[in-house]
Design a protein around this motif. Structure first.
Motif, PDB file in Angstrom:
ATOM      1  N   VAL A 129       0.835  -1.194   0.000  1.00 40.21           N
ATOM      2  CA  VAL A 129       0.000   0.000   0.000  1.00 40.21           C
ATOM      3  C   VAL A 129       0.875   1.251   0.000  1.00 40.21           C
ATOM      4  O   VAL A 129       0.567   2.232  -0.663  1.00 40.21           O
ATOM      5  CB  VAL A 129      -0.956  -0.008   1.208  1.00 40.21           C
ATOM      6  N   SER A 130       1.980   1.209   0.732  1.00 44.71           N
ATOM      7  CA  SER A 130       2.918   2.339   0.727  1.00 44.71           C
ATOM      8  C   SER A 130       4.064   2.044  -0.234  1.00 44.71           C
ATOM      9  O   SER A 130       4.404   0.892  -0.492  1.00 44.71           O
ATOM     10  CB  SER A 130       3.454   2.595   2.144  1.00 44.71           C
ATOM     11  N   SER A 131       4.675   3.092  -0.777  1.00 40.04           N
ATOM     12  CA  SER A 131       5.722   2.920  -1.787  1.00 40.04           C
ATOM     13  C   SER A 131       6.952   2.216  -1.231  1.00 40.04           C
ATOM     14  O   SER A 131       7.687   1.553  -1.973  1.00 40.04           O
ATOM     15  CB  SER A 131       6.118   4.284  -2.372  1.00 40.04           C
ATOM     16  N   ASP A 132       7.197   2.338   0.074  1.00 39.72           N
ATOM     17  CA  ASP A 132       8.361   1.678   0.670  1.00 39.72           C
ATOM     18  C   ASP A 132       8.019   0.289   1.220  1.00 39.72           C
ATOM     19  O   ASP A 132       8.833  -0.340   1.890  1.00 39.72           O
ATOM     20  CB  ASP A 132       8.936   2.537   1.797  1.00 39.72           C
ATOM     21  N   ASN A 133       6.802  -0.209   0.940  1.00 41.50           N
ATOM     22  CA  ASN A 133       6.334  -1.528   1.367  1.00 41.50           C
ATOM     23  C   ASN A 133       6.233  -1.655   2.888  1.00 41.50           C
ATOM     24  O   ASN A 133       6.199  -2.756   3.423  1.00 41.50           O
ATOM     25  CB  ASN A 133       7.224  -2.644   0.795  1.00 41.50           C
ATOM     26  N   PHE A 134       6.187  -0.517   3.595  1.00 38.22           N
ATOM     27  CA  PHE A 134       6.048  -0.562   5.048  1.00 38.22           C
ATOM     28  C   PHE A 134       4.680  -1.106   5.443  1.00 38.22           C
ATOM     29  O   PHE A 134       4.564  -1.877   6.389  1.00 38.22           O
ATOM     30  CB  PHE A 134       6.254   0.841   5.640  1.00 38.22           C
ATOM     31  N   VAL A 192      -7.519 -12.027   5.833  1.00 32.14           N
ATOM     32  CA  VAL A 192      -7.115 -10.812   5.115  1.00 32.14           C
ATOM     33  C   VAL A 192      -6.423  -9.932   6.152  1.00 32.14           C
ATOM     34  O   VAL A 192      -7.073  -9.333   7.003  1.00 32.14           O
ATOM     35  CB  VAL A 192      -8.319 -10.089   4.480  1.00 32.14           C
ATOM     36  N   LEU A 193      -5.099  -9.893   6.072  1.00 31.75           N
ATOM     37  CA  LEU A 193      -4.292  -9.296   7.126  1.00 31.75           C
ATOM     38  C   LEU A 193      -3.703  -7.956   6.704  1.00 31.75           C
ATOM     39  O   LEU A 193      -3.239  -7.809   5.576  1.00 31.75           O
ATOM     40  CB  LEU A 193      -3.146 -10.246   7.507  1.00 31.75           C
ATOM     41  N   ALA A 194      -3.722  -7.023   7.624  1.00 36.46           N
ATOM     42  CA  ALA A 194      -2.940  -5.798   7.463  1.00 36.46           C
ATOM     43  C   ALA A 194      -1.542  -6.122   7.980  1.00 36.46           C
ATOM     44  O   ALA A 194      -1.384  -6.703   9.060  1.00 36.46           O
ATOM     45  CB  ALA A 194      -3.554  -4.662   8.268  1.00 36.46           C
ATOM     46  N   LYS A 195      -0.528  -5.773   7.201  1.00 36.88           N
ATOM     47  CA  LYS A 195       0.841  -6.170   7.546  1.00 36.88           C
ATOM     48  C   LYS A 195       1.738  -4.951   7.599  1.00 36.88           C
ATOM     49  O   LYS A 195       1.725  -4.113   6.700  1.00 36.88           O
ATOM     50  CB  LYS A 195       1.355  -7.170   6.522  1.00 36.88           C
ATOM     51  N   ILE A 196       2.530  -4.855   8.668  1.00 43.39           N
ATOM     52  CA  ILE A 196       3.534  -3.798   8.809  1.00 43.39           C
ATOM     53  C   ILE A 196       4.900  -4.447   8.709  1.00 43.39           C
ATOM     54  O   ILE A 196       5.230  -5.352   9.492  1.00 43.39           O
ATOM     55  CB  ILE A 196       3.375  -3.058  10.151  1.00 43.39           C
ATOM     56  N   ASN A 197       5.686  -4.027   7.726  1.00 45.71           N
ATOM     57  CA  ASN A 197       7.035  -4.533   7.504  1.00 45.71           C
ATOM     58  C   ASN A 197       8.021  -3.532   8.088  1.00 45.71           C
ATOM     59  O   ASN A 197       8.276  -2.489   7.492  1.00 45.71           O
ATOM     60  CB  ASN A 197       7.289  -4.731   6.009  1.00 45.71           C
ATOM     61  N   ALA A 198       8.577  -3.849   9.244  1.00 48.77           N
ATOM     62  CA  ALA A 198       9.516  -2.954   9.931  1.00 48.77           C
ATOM     63  C   ALA A 198      10.910  -3.572   9.863  1.00 48.77           C
ATOM     64  O   ALA A 198      11.376  -4.204  10.805  1.00 48.77           O
ATOM     65  CB  ALA A 198       9.085  -2.731  11.365  1.00 48.77           C
ATOM     66  N   GLY A 199      11.551  -3.425   8.721  1.00 47.91           N
ATOM     67  CA  GLY A 199      12.846  -4.068   8.528  1.00 47.91           C
ATOM     68  C   GLY A 199      12.641  -5.566   8.408  1.00 47.91           C
ATOM     69  O   GLY A 199      11.720  -6.026   7.734  1.00 47.91           O
ATOM     70  N   PRO A 200      13.455  -6.354   9.094  1.00 45.86           N
ATOM     71  CA  PRO A 200      13.244  -7.805   9.025  1.00 45.86           C
ATOM     72  C   PRO A 200      12.046  -8.272   9.853  1.00 45.86           C
ATOM     73  O   PRO A 200      11.551  -9.367   9.660  1.00 45.86           O
ATOM     74  CB  PRO A 200      14.552  -8.375   9.593  1.00 45.86           C
TER      75      PRO A 200
END
Length: 195
Positions: A61-66, A98-106
């Motif tokens: 959803v965000s350009s940095d895949n966060f 259907v999950l909301a996912k936050i990618n915070a580095g690894p």
């Protein structure tokens, strides 16, 4: 209510996916440690091991895949057993979280709603099937999933733990105790293409 929730999840996923960038697809497998929760789980007081396997996708959803949306379709074995292990209830589901996912580095965090479709099940006593048809259990249940894990974006691999809990009861029959699925997952995923 159930149809409204399903429609809401479908519309939300469609809108987000339409605006998201380059979706990624993959596979997910792992171990389940399941049990039954509720007011009175009766004979099925111990957890048992099962497995899950299926497909996963991720829409940034965000350009940095966060922030991303991650719908999945998983085959999942759930159930519980008696304390002496001689009586087991085994349930098979198709789970659609259907999950909301936050990618915070690894590190990643995920949470969201889940709908489950029961496709089979039986009750075993001393290794023999005593009930083959569990029609007194509902064919559809609603719940939630939440988890945390580690992902290697360049390799496309992830390892995580997840908890699934049902909101809806397994049955609506008054003379059967109030039971819900209760599940811990150890899950491994691989996304294509790796980045």
């Amino acid at each position: 209510m159930k149809k409204t929730l399903l429609l809401f999840v479908f519309v939300l996923t469609t809108v987000v996916a339409a605006q998201a960038q380059s979706p990624r697809f993959g596979v997910r497998v792992g171990a389940n440690y399941s049990g039954l929760s509720g007011d009175d789980p009766t004979a099925y007081t111990d957890r048992m091991f099962g497995f899950h396997a299926g497909i996963t996708s991720q829409f940034a959803v965000s350009s940095d895949n966060f922030f991303a949306i991650q719908p999945e379709v998983l085959f999942s074995k759930k159930g519980a057993e008696s304390k002496d292990d001689n009586r087991k209830i085994k349930l098979s589901y198709i789970d659609v979280p259907v999950l909301a996912k936050i990618n915070a580095g690894p590190l990643y965090f995920e949470a969201g709603p889940q709908v489950s479709f029961r496709i089979g099940g039986d009750i075993e006593q001393d290794g023999n099937n005593i009930v083959d048809d569990l029609d007194f259990y509902k064919s559809t249940s609603f719940g939630y999933a939440a988890g945390v894990g580690l992902a290697s974006t360049p390799l496309g691999l992830s390892v995580g733990v997840r908890y699934n809990g049902d909101i809806s009861k397994l049955n609506d029959t008054d003379n059967i105790s109030d039971r819900r699925n209760d599940l811990f997952m150890l899950t491994v995923g691989y996304m294509f293409p790796s980045r």
